[in-house]
Design a protein around this motif. Structure first.
Motif, short mmCIF file in Angstrom:
data_model
loop_
_atom_site.label_atom_id
_atom_site.label_comp_id
_atom_site.label_asym_id
_atom_site.label_seq_id
_atom_site.Cartn_x
_atom_site.Cartn_y
_atom_site.Cartn_z
N ILE A 122 1.16 1.90 -4.94
CA ILE A 122 0.13 2.69 -5.06
C ILE A 122 0.45 3.99 -5.69
O ILE A 122 -0.21 4.51 -6.61
N PRO A 123 1.56 4.56 -5.09
CA PRO A 123 1.93 5.79 -5.82
C PRO A 123 2.22 5.93 -7.24
O PRO A 123 1.91 6.52 -8.40
N TRP A 124 2.99 4.51 -7.50
CA TRP A 124 3.27 4.46 -9.20
C TRP A 124 1.80 4.23 -9.76
O TRP A 124 1.80 4.74 -10.77
N LEU A 125 0.87 3.46 -9.30
CA LEU A 125 -0.40 3.27 -10.07
C LEU A 125 -1.16 4.45 -10.26
O LEU A 125 -1.88 4.67 -11.03
N VAL A 126 -1.09 5.28 -9.12
CA VAL A 126 -1.70 6.58 -9.19
C VAL A 126 -1.39 7.41 -10.55
O VAL A 126 -2.14 7.95 -11.38
N ILE A 127 0.09 7.30 -10.97
CA ILE A 127 0.66 7.95 -12.04
C ILE A 127 0.37 7.35 -13.41
O ILE A 127 0.20 7.70 -14.50
N ASN A 128 0.58 5.95 -13.33
CA ASN A 128 0.47 5.16 -14.58
C ASN A 128 -0.80 4.32 -14.90
O ASN A 128 -0.87 3.76 -16.09
N ALA A 151 -12.88 -0.34 1.23
CA ALA A 151 -12.27 0.05 -0.03
C ALA A 151 -12.09 1.59 -0.18
O ALA A 151 -12.68 2.26 0.12
N THR A 152 -11.04 1.77 -1.24
CA THR A 152 -10.54 3.16 -1.74
C THR A 152 -10.69 2.82 -3.26
O THR A 152 -10.27 1.84 -3.77
N TRP A 153 -10.95 3.72 -3.98
CA TRP A 153 -10.96 3.93 -5.48
C TRP A 153 -10.06 4.85 -5.94
O TRP A 153 -9.93 5.95 -5.43
N MET A 154 -9.65 4.68 -6.90
CA MET A 154 -8.83 5.45 -8.01
C MET A 154 -9.75 5.61 -9.26
O MET A 154 -10.04 4.63 -9.72
#
Length: 177
Positions: A122-128, A151-154
């Motif tokens: 999840i932190p990787w996806l936040v950045i990438n 659910a949670t959204w980015m």
């Protein structure tokens, strides 16, 4: 988004009542509190009930892209390839260039099986994730609630077609009668 009044919410303190009061002392940063010593939470090792820890995976991540935007499509395919190379232990599904199921734009899905994978991915996806949106939801067996209230959204939320979930609930209810 699901109406929160449709669901029951047990107290977060269930099973933690009757303990000594928490200290009011501040930590070194002067802003946070010093917490009492405790054993390591089991939530570091397995997902909390009712999230599945089985073969389905505890969390699904749906990464969305506009299938009509060539730049979005290209970025999504590149991100999908990178995830497959960097996180081969995760289950990564094919890219759907057109709407499928409740997902009304192009997307691909990634399954996470334990809190360690969740904490890394999840932190990787936040950045990438770039300009793409991502839906993060648990798997508890209540698909409609998992895709909405839990659910949670980015990024920007993408509308979902909830009719398939409602139809599955109706069919299950009729089968039980």
């Amino acid at each position: 988004m699901a109406d929160p009044s449709l669901y029951a919410y047990p107290s977060p303190l269930e099973g933690w009542q009757g303990l000594p009061p928490l200290p009011d002392e501040n930590a070194e940063d002067g802003k946070s509190y010093i917490n009492p010593p405790a054993s390591r939470s089991p939530a570091y090792d397995s997902f909390v009930t009712p999230i599945t820890n089985g073969v389905r995976g505890g969390f699904d991540i749906h990464v969305y892209f506009l299938h009509t935007d060539p730049e979005d499509v290209k970025f999504a395919h590149e991100l999908w390839e990178r995830i497959r190379r960097e996180f081969p232990e995760l289950r990564i599904y094919q890219i759907w260039d057109n709407p499928v199921g409740p997902h009304m734009v192009g997307m691909f899905e990634v399954n996470l099986f334990n809190p360690e994978q969740f904490g890394a991915f999840i932190p990787w996806l936040v950045i990438n994730r770039g300009p793409l949106s991502a839906l993060i939801h648990p798997n508890t067996g209540d698909d409609e609630r998992d895709h909405t209230q839990r659910a949670t959204w980015m990024g920007q939320p993408i509308p979902l077609n909830l009719r398939p979930f409602k139809k599955m609930k109706e069919a299950k209810k009729q089968a039980e009668e």
